[in-house]
Design a protein around this motif. Sequence first.
Motif, PDB file in Angstrom:
ATOM      1  N   GLY A  57     -78.621 126.667 -12.114  1.00  0.00           N
ATOM      2  CA  GLY A  57     -80.088 126.857 -12.647  1.00  0.00           C
ATOM      3  C   GLY A  57     -80.610 125.792 -13.716  1.00  0.00           C
ATOM      4  N   ALA A  58     -79.854 124.993 -13.985  1.00  0.00           N
ATOM      5  CA  ALA A  58     -79.976 123.912 -15.240  1.00  0.00           C
ATOM      6  C   ALA A  58     -81.152 123.087 -14.477  1.00  0.00           C
ATOM      7  CB  ALA A  58     -78.675 123.251 -15.557  1.00  0.00           C
ATOM      8  N   THR A  59     -81.744 121.996 -15.441  1.00  0.00           N
ATOM      9  CA  THR A  59     -82.610 121.109 -14.988  1.00  0.00           C
ATOM     10  C   THR A  59     -81.804 119.977 -14.919  1.00  0.00           C
ATOM     11  OG1 THR A  59     -84.341 122.198 -16.369  1.00  0.00           O
ATOM     12  CG2 THR A  59     -84.713 119.820 -15.542  1.00  0.00           C
ATOM     13  N   ALA A  60     -82.035 119.081 -13.719  1.00  0.00           N
ATOM     14  CA  ALA A  60     -81.524 117.847 -13.559  1.00  0.00           C
ATOM     15  C   ALA A  60     -82.454 116.777 -14.097  1.00  0.00           C
ATOM     16  CB  ALA A  60     -81.367 117.585 -12.142  1.00  0.00           C
ATOM     17  N   VAL A  61     -82.123 116.121 -15.165  1.00  0.00           N
ATOM     18  CA  VAL A  61     -82.917 115.157 -15.463  1.00  0.00           C
ATOM     19  C   VAL A  61     -82.394 113.560 -14.741  1.00  0.00           C
ATOM     20  CG1 VAL A  61     -83.827 113.664 -17.667  1.00  0.00           C
ATOM     21  CG2 VAL A  61     -83.240 116.020 -17.677  1.00  0.00           C
ATOM     22  N   HIS A  62     -83.454 113.116 -13.934  1.00  0.00           N
ATOM     23  CA  HIS A  62     -83.138 111.840 -13.276  1.00  0.00           C
ATOM     24  C   HIS A  62     -83.445 110.658 -14.035  1.00  0.00           C
ATOM     25  CE1 HIS A  62     -84.464 108.495 -10.769  1.00  0.00           C
ATOM     26  NE2 HIS A  62     -83.432 108.802  -9.876  1.00  0.00           N
ATOM     27  N   VAL A  63     -82.521 109.860 -14.102  1.00  0.00           N
ATOM     28  CA  VAL A  63     -82.720 108.582 -15.023  1.00  0.00           C
ATOM     29  C   VAL A  63     -82.394 107.258 -13.874  1.00  0.00           C
ATOM     30  CG1 VAL A  63     -81.643 106.950 -16.704  1.00  0.00           C
ATOM     31  CG2 VAL A  63     -81.426 109.670 -16.922  1.00  0.00           C
ATOM     32  N   ASN A  64     -83.385 106.268 -13.945  1.00  0.00           N
ATOM     33  CA  ASN A  64     -83.263 105.417 -13.124  1.00  0.00           C
ATOM     34  C   ASN A  64     -82.079 104.395 -13.545  1.00  0.00           C
ATOM     35  OD1 ASN A  64     -83.673 102.867 -11.532  1.00  0.00           O
ATOM     36  ND2 ASN A  64     -85.848 103.134 -11.329  1.00  0.00           N
ATOM     37  N   ASP A  65     -81.002 104.192 -12.650  1.00  0.00           N
ATOM     38  CA  ASP A  65     -79.952 103.446 -13.046  1.00  0.00           C
ATOM     39  C   ASP A  65     -80.448 101.834 -12.917  1.00  0.00           C
ATOM     40  OD1 ASP A  65     -79.850 103.137 -10.124  1.00  0.00           O
ATOM     41  OD2 ASP A  65     -77.935 102.645 -10.029  1.00  0.00           O
ATOM     42  N   ARG A  79     -80.249 120.976 -19.800  1.00  0.00           N
ATOM     43  CA  ARG A  79     -80.790 119.927 -19.063  1.00  0.00           C
ATOM     44  C   ARG A  79     -79.375 119.110 -18.781  1.00  0.00           C
ATOM     45  NH1 ARG A  79     -85.583 118.571 -23.180  1.00  0.00           N
ATOM     46  NH2 ARG A  79     -86.835 120.307 -22.328  1.00  0.00           N
ATOM     47  N   VAL A  80     -79.378 118.560 -17.749  1.00  0.00           N
ATOM     48  CA  VAL A  80     -78.048 117.339 -17.420  1.00  0.00           C
ATOM     49  C   VAL A  80     -78.753 116.176 -17.077  1.00  0.00           C
ATOM     50  CG1 VAL A  80     -76.001 117.125 -15.869  1.00  0.00           C
ATOM     51  CG2 VAL A  80     -76.558 119.653 -16.824  1.00  0.00           C
ATOM     52  N   ALA A  81     -78.401 115.198 -17.717  1.00  0.00           N
ATOM     53  CA  ALA A  81     -79.102 113.815 -17.005  1.00  0.00           C
ATOM     54  C   ALA A  81     -77.963 113.177 -16.107  1.00  0.00           C
ATOM     55  CB  ALA A  81     -79.079 112.920 -18.484  1.00  0.00           C
ATOM     56  N   LEU A  82     -78.643 112.491 -15.006  1.00  0.00           N
ATOM     57  CA  LEU A  82     -77.828 111.875 -14.038  1.00  0.00           C
ATOM     58  C   LEU A  82     -78.166 110.357 -13.969  1.00  0.00           C
ATOM     59  CD1 LEU A  82     -78.590 114.908 -12.686  1.00  0.00           C
ATOM     60  CD2 LEU A  82     -76.574 114.248 -11.682  1.00  0.00           C
ATOM     61  N   VAL A  83     -77.043 109.369 -14.354  1.00  0.00           N
ATOM     62  CA  VAL A  83     -77.344 107.855 -14.219  1.00  0.00           C
ATOM     63  C   VAL A  83     -76.292 107.633 -13.175  1.00  0.00           C
ATOM     64  CG1 VAL A  83     -77.078 105.972 -15.414  1.00  0.00           C
ATOM     65  CG2 VAL A  83     -77.522 107.811 -16.504  1.00  0.00           C
ATOM     66  N   VAL A  84     -76.870 107.451 -11.653  1.00  0.00           N
ATOM     67  CA  VAL A  84     -75.900 107.561 -10.763  1.00  0.00           C
ATOM     68  C   VAL A  84     -76.335 106.143  -9.354  1.00  0.00           C
ATOM     69  CG1 VAL A  84     -75.476 109.976 -10.692  1.00  0.00           C
ATOM     70  CG2 VAL A  84     -77.354 109.266  -9.325  1.00  0.00           C
ATOM     71  N   GLU A  85     -75.174 105.936  -9.007  1.00  0.00           N
ATOM     72  CA  GLU A  85     -75.371 104.988  -7.947  1.00  0.00           C
ATOM     73  C   GLU A  85     -75.607 105.659  -6.822  1.00  0.00           C
ATOM     74  OE1 GLU A  85     -72.108 101.999  -9.049  1.00  0.00           O
ATOM     75  OE2 GLU A  85     -71.581 103.784  -9.600  1.00  0.00           O
ATOM     76  N   ASP A  86     -75.772 105.034  -5.496  1.00  0.00           N
ATOM     77  CA  ASP A  86     -76.042 105.537  -4.047  1.00  0.00           C
ATOM     78  C   ASP A  86     -74.666 105.847  -3.471  1.00  0.00           C
ATOM     79  OD1 ASP A  86     -78.774 104.719  -4.446  1.00  0.00           O
ATOM     80  OD2 ASP A  86     -78.632 102.881  -3.258  1.00  0.00           O
ATOM     81  N   ARG A  87     -74.339 107.252  -4.131  1.00  0.00           N
ATOM     82  CA  ARG A  87     -73.104 107.646  -3.411  1.00  0.00           C
ATOM     83  C   ARG A  87     -73.197 109.332  -3.111  1.00  0.00           C
ATOM     84  NH1 ARG A  87     -72.397 103.034  -4.283  1.00  0.00           N
ATOM     85  NH2 ARG A  87     -70.712 101.853  -5.176  1.00  0.00           N
ATOM     86  N   ALA A  88     -72.374 109.563  -2.235  1.00  0.00           N
ATOM     87  CA  ALA A  88     -72.489 111.090  -1.808  1.00  0.00           C
ATOM     88  C   ALA A  88     -71.978 111.931  -3.145  1.00  0.00           C
ATOM     89  CB  ALA A  88     -71.117 111.427  -0.727  1.00  0.00           C
TER      90      ALA A  88
END
Length: 510
Positions: free
Chosen positions: A81-89, A59-68
Amino acid sequence: MTSPSDSSWAHLVVASMERRRSDVAFRGHGVVRTHGESRDRAVRFAHALTARGVGPGSRVALVVEDRADAVEAYLGVGLTGATAVHVNDRLAGPEIAGILDRADASVVCATAGHLERVADLLRGSGTPLIALGLPSSEDLAASGSTMVPDALAEPDRPGIVGFTSGTTGTPKGVVHTHRNLARIVRHMPAHDGLRWGSRCGFTGTLAFVAGVWGVVLPHLYVGGEISFLAGLDPERWVDAMIRERTNFTYAPTPLMRAFAAEVRRRPAVLEQLDGVLHSGSLADRDTVADLVDAIGPRYVETYGMTETGAPVTATVPDDWRPGSGADDPYASAGRPVPIASVTVVGRDGASVPSGETGEIVVRSETLFEGYLGDPGATAEALPDGALRTGDLGALDDAGYLYVRGRLKDMIVTGGMNVYPAEVEQVLALGDGVAEVAVFGVSHPRWGETVTAAVVPRPGAVVDPSALETLVRSRLASYKKPTAIHVVESLPRTASLKVQKDELRKRFDAS
């Protein structure tokens, strides 16, 4: 040969990006990138993650802004093939910490604006932090192989986990598999009427996971372009749309009337515009009618939730022309799309007659797999494979859906049911009213009584007694608020949903 259903959602998208290598994929924040550049960066990032041990089951967590860079990171995670865990920034530090703890991620990725606070949250945990969008010498996406990793052997593994808003408790992690996400990405262009190469003026934000799989990825899939416009006022929003010849955009509820006024002032924006989407929160019918008057049949209203992946109902252009079969198209969320069915049931689980309010129950080809680490909540939400949404609504004779609010927010006063959305629609017509929320507070005789919180428009004065008279003239007496509180703002979650529990605590004398 590998079929699309055997691939991750990311393989599906990057294959399409390869076909549009020279066309622009992203604009915004000083960056313009082509499909080819972003496709290559995503692939390189995938290889960099693989070298760090990330793969199926990770699992890979992502804390991101609006960027390419953020979208490229999502694609890179998907390719491994991993799981992206979305984190509301937009969440506060403790809220992010709670999600990271529950996600049990092997790696956390963050864009520059969040690096410091995420590093603080991870201190002592031993979890690696990868910075996105750094100078090229430190950028994991800047160099390496551009050969796409092999397609997945197990596409039914979790692909993305998105967390609910948590308006009444701890947010739940909604799991969508790689296969289901590929299904969503393939479906959305038809759902929203996207042309090949559609240019999107993206006024939404990656803070909300539906923006990732519902707007951004489908546009990349059709070889389209994402221009990050979140936070712009309607004048600059329309400036950008005219300049970039925008085909598709999203209308946030608070900006709908101002956007309609700006369109009337500069109708040139309509020359290339195919669709204007609204979803995620209720807009009063007069606001919808005003925007439809300005943009015509380009308006698209939908109903869905994180658990449904794709929306399950939508309006179509003919709904805004004479002859619509809806009782009131401006108050509806359209009819079920081809991949979904919608029923409305009573407390006994049986379907209710048309026009009667009950709980909305959904079946769809894009329903989620379940809640992360919570089989009890999964079983409660999906007792027979259909989703008990917890939303109240009604269907008319033609099958159009009318959303009435949350089941938990229904007010029972003296044995009579009051649906807050119905009262809110009337109060929104009052002089000087900008926003309104209706909720129940305890009452010694009636059990509950109807109460409202109203936010005035800038410079306006709201008269509660006039609002009470307005409601009395349009609705049954028991639906009239017994108290109307004028407030500066409504409490909201990070996903901008009104926290009615907070309002109950503030105004319930008991």
